[in-house]
Design an enzyme around this catalytic site. Structure first.
Site, PDB file in Angstrom:
ATOM      1  N   ASN A  79     -11.730  -9.305   1.869  1.00  0.00           N
ATOM      2  CA  ASN A  79     -12.954  -9.218   2.466  1.00  0.00           C
ATOM      3  C   ASN A  79     -14.144 -10.093   2.030  1.00  0.00           C
ATOM      4  OD1 ASN A  79     -15.313  -8.231   3.618  1.00  0.00           O
ATOM      5  ND2 ASN A  79     -14.829  -6.026   3.258  1.00  0.00           N
ATOM      6  N   CYS A 121     -21.597  -7.020   5.680  1.00  0.00           N
ATOM      7  CA  CYS A 121     -20.584  -7.674   6.336  1.00  0.00           C
ATOM      8  C   CYS A 121     -20.676  -7.977   7.845  1.00  0.00           C
ATOM      9  CB  CYS A 121     -19.301  -6.776   6.474  1.00  0.00           C
ATOM     10  SG  CYS A 121     -18.540  -6.042   4.545  1.00  0.00           S
ATOM     11  N   HIS A 163     -14.025  -9.160  11.812  1.00  0.00           N
ATOM     12  CA  HIS A 163     -14.410  -8.839  10.458  1.00  0.00           C
ATOM     13  C   HIS A 163     -13.067  -8.719   9.670  1.00  0.00           C
ATOM     14  CE1 HIS A 163     -15.975  -8.311   6.652  1.00  0.00           C
ATOM     15  NE2 HIS A 163     -15.667  -7.010   6.419  1.00  0.00           N
TER      16      HIS A 163
HETATM   17  N1  ACO Z   1      -3.757   0.650  -6.185  1.00  0.00           N
HETATM   18  C1  ACO Z   1      -3.016   1.828  -5.996  1.00  0.00           C
HETATM   19  N2  ACO Z   1      -3.656   2.807  -5.989  1.00  0.00           N
HETATM   20  C2  ACO Z   1      -4.835   2.810  -5.373  1.00  0.00           C
HETATM   21  C3  ACO Z   1      -5.573   1.875  -5.388  1.00  0.00           C
HETATM   22  C4  ACO Z   1      -5.194   0.630  -5.887  1.00  0.00           C
HETATM   23  N3  ACO Z   1      -5.735  -0.385  -5.779  1.00  0.00           N
HETATM   24  N4  ACO Z   1      -6.958   2.361  -4.951  1.00  0.00           N
HETATM   25  C5  ACO Z   1      -6.803   3.569  -4.870  1.00  0.00           C
HETATM   26  N5  ACO Z   1      -5.456   4.056  -5.100  1.00  0.00           N
HETATM   27  C6  ACO Z   1      -5.058   5.582  -4.950  1.00  0.00           C
HETATM   28  C7  ACO Z   1      -6.165   6.433  -5.180  1.00  0.00           C
HETATM   29  O1  ACO Z   1      -6.671   6.660  -6.354  1.00  0.00           O
HETATM   30  C8  ACO Z   1      -5.285   7.647  -4.383  1.00  0.00           C
HETATM   31  O2  ACO Z   1      -4.797   8.416  -5.361  1.00  0.00           O
HETATM   32  P1  ACO Z   1      -4.557   9.900  -5.357  1.00  0.00           P
HETATM   33  O3  ACO Z   1      -3.788  10.489  -4.272  1.00  0.00           O
HETATM   34  O4  ACO Z   1      -3.473  10.211  -6.580  1.00  0.00           O
HETATM   35  O5  ACO Z   1      -5.900  10.434  -5.368  1.00  0.00           O
HETATM   36  C9  ACO Z   1      -4.510   7.082  -3.515  1.00  0.00           C
HETATM   37  O6  ACO Z   1      -4.472   5.539  -3.750  1.00  0.00           O
HETATM   38  C10 ACO Z   1      -4.979   7.062  -2.023  1.00  0.00           C
HETATM   39  O7  ACO Z   1      -6.348   6.724  -1.926  1.00  0.00           O
HETATM   40  P2  ACO Z   1      -7.100   6.426  -0.584  1.00  0.00           P
HETATM   41  O8  ACO Z   1      -8.653   6.180  -1.023  1.00  0.00           O
HETATM   42  O9  ACO Z   1      -6.918   7.615   0.390  1.00  0.00           O
HETATM   43  O10 ACO Z   1      -6.180   5.460   0.031  1.00  0.00           O
HETATM   44  P3  ACO Z   1      -6.379   4.857   1.552  1.00  0.00           P
HETATM   45  O11 ACO Z   1      -5.078   5.057   2.237  1.00  0.00           O
HETATM   46  O12 ACO Z   1      -7.488   5.487   2.108  1.00  0.00           O
HETATM   47  O13 ACO Z   1      -6.575   3.367   1.219  1.00  0.00           O
HETATM   48  C11 ACO Z   1      -8.538   1.945   1.491  1.00  0.00           C
HETATM   49  C12 ACO Z   1      -7.769   2.917   0.604  1.00  0.00           C
HETATM   50  C13 ACO Z   1      -7.700   0.521   1.379  1.00  0.00           C
HETATM   51  C14 ACO Z   1      -9.716   1.525   0.368  1.00  0.00           C
HETATM   52  C15 ACO Z   1      -9.042   2.389   2.756  1.00  0.00           C
HETATM   53  O14 ACO Z   1      -9.531   3.682   2.471  1.00  0.00           O
HETATM   54  C16 ACO Z   1      -9.736   1.323   3.194  1.00  0.00           C
HETATM   55  O15 ACO Z   1      -9.541   0.248   3.722  1.00  0.00           O
HETATM   56  N6  ACO Z   1     -10.936   1.574   3.621  1.00  0.00           N
HETATM   57  C17 ACO Z   1     -12.028   0.749   4.265  1.00  0.00           C
HETATM   58  C18 ACO Z   1     -12.700   0.096   3.241  1.00  0.00           C
HETATM   59  C19 ACO Z   1     -13.188  -1.293   3.654  1.00  0.00           C
HETATM   60  O16 ACO Z   1     -12.795  -1.948   4.656  1.00  0.00           O
HETATM   61  N7  ACO Z   1     -14.556  -1.468   3.075  1.00  0.00           N
HETATM   62  C20 ACO Z   1     -15.094  -2.744   3.027  1.00  0.00           C
HETATM   63  C21 ACO Z   1     -16.483  -2.631   3.248  1.00  0.00           C
HETATM   64  S1  ACO Z   1     -16.746  -2.356   5.012  1.00  0.00           S
HETATM   65  C22 ACO Z   1     -16.211  -3.426   5.642  1.00  0.00           C
HETATM   66  O17 ACO Z   1     -16.266  -4.631   5.209  1.00  0.00           O
HETATM   67  C23 ACO Z   1     -15.457  -3.120   6.839  1.00  0.00           C
END
Ligand code: ACO
Length: 330
Positions: free
Chosen positions: A287, A117, A257
């Site tokens: 993204n 990214c 980004h």
């Molecule tokens: N829909 C519904 N529920 C979901 C989904 C979904 N799409 N995805 C995960 N969950 C559930 C999980 O299973 C978990 O359930 P549980 O509590 O029963 O185990 C719950 O939601 C919470 O999951 P978390 O992963 O803790 O959720 P969080 O609030 O951290 O959000 C997210 C997840 C959006 C992926 C966040 O961690 C994030 O944005 N991380 C950065 C990821 C990123 O940007 N990556 C891109 C690549 S790097 C870059 O480009 C910068």
């Protein structure tokens, strides 16, 4: 680091987004998720997904052609073509060579680079370096990603986050005080396995076990990546401003980004830049990995948010981990 006159400037930008819009509701019909979950956690409403037969190189060539048209340059003027992609069409040769062939850029050297990214700030730093060393005069930096080809469409934790697209910029020697005022690039390879594709390369080639485990697709430790992204984007913003010798108040637009609205808000808050001065399109594209930043820059210019003389801070973070920034006077 001392202030210095710019060596290179961004003379034009271009973008390409596939026509096919996939909404959160469309995804909720495929995996166990909801529009509310995706919007509240990420700010994403929809993303563009390329047709199966649409290649990364084709998307790159569309964006590149728009940037060249905007600059009023001929394709034969390009003497260096740099392509950032995490989704090369094939492993050998480079996507950059395919883009060169599609464009007919017969006077250019061409190579790919893989900083995920963060591709755009890294690409601008390389373009500036080649120009400063007088190895090139007209450099085309293209970031093109077909993320849909490496996402596990059965994994709700990742498939809702990404989209496809391409963005490009033409970089040429600076002729006045406008241009790239600072570049900053940094990496931390010790955290690689928080966001990666375990198989499909030389270490673990594709075989039946890989396909069964679906380990050729992107795996991500979401919350850990989130924390690292905020930390790194803040570092990149701070270093970029410091190296350029400008303050947050002088920045006309922060173009970050576009991975997640909450990462963007945290970066802006830390950098001391109000949200009215932050460009956001993650809601419409998700993204697009390295393509996110040049697409956002191109849209910001088109919408008149960045004019001639405006000062922009570009900040990115990605797999690797890699991060970086560019301060540019347009
Ligand atoms: N829909 C519904 N529920 C979901 C989904 C979904 N799409 N995805 C995960 N969950 C559930 C999980 O299973 C978990 O359930 P549980 O509590 O029963 O185990 C719950 O939601 C919470 O999951 P978390 O992963 O803790 O959720 P969080 O609030 O951290 O959000 C997210 C997840 C959006 C992926 C966040 O961690 C994030 O944005 N991380 C950065 C990821 C990123 O940007 N990556 C891109 C690549 S790097 C870059 O480009 C910068």
């Amino acid at each position: 680091m001392p202030k210095r006159p710019p060596t290179a400037s961004i003379v034009s930008t271009g973008r390409f987004a596939p026509e096919n819009v996939v909404t959160n509701a469309d995804l909720a019909a495929r995996v166990d998720t909801s529009d509310e979950w995706i919007r509240s956690r990420t700010g994403i409403r929809e993303r563009r997904i390329a047709a199966e037969d649409q290649s990364t190189a084709e998307m790159a060539a569309f964006a590149a052609t728009r940037a060249l048209d905007q600059a009023g340059l001929d394709v034969k003027d390009i003497d260096l073509l740099l392509v950032s992609t995490a989704t090369p069409d094939r492993l050998l040769p480079s996507t950059a060579c395919d883009v060169q062939a599609l464009l007919g850029a017969s006077n250019a050297g061409a190579y790919d680079f893989a900083t995920a990214c963060s591709g755009f700030p890294y690409g601008l730093a390389m373009a500036e370096g080649h120009i400063a060393a007088r190895q090139a005069e007209t450099v085309l930096v293209v970031c093109a990603e077909k993320m849909s080809s490496i996402i596990d469409w059965m994994d709700r934790g990742t498939c809702v986050l990404f989209g496809d697209g391409a963005g490009a910029a033409v970089v040429r020697p600076a002729t006045d005080e406008r241009g790239i005022l600072s570049t900053f690039t940094k990496s931390d390879g010790t955290l690689a396995e928080l966001l990666y594709r375990p198989a499909g390369g030389a270490r673990i080639p594709i075989d039946i076990a890989v396909l069964d485990e679906r380990s050729q697709y992107v795996k991500m430790a979401g919350p850990e990546v989130f924390k690292s992204a905020v930390r790194a984007m803040c570092d990149a913003a701070e270093q970029g401003l410091r190296r350029a010798g400008v303050t947050a108040e002088e920045i006309d637009l922060l173009v970050p980004h576009q991975a997640n609205i909450r990462i963007i808000e945290a970066t802006a808050r830390y950098a001391g830049i109000p949200m009215e001065k932050v460009f956001i399109n993650v809601d419409r594209y998700g993204n697009m990995s390295s393509a996110s930043l040049p697409v956002a820059l191109d849209e910001a210019r088109e919408q008149g948010l960045l004019k001639e003389g405006s000062l922009a801070l570009l900040v990115a973070f990605g797999a690797g981990f890699t991060w970086g920034s560019t301060v540019v006077r347009l």
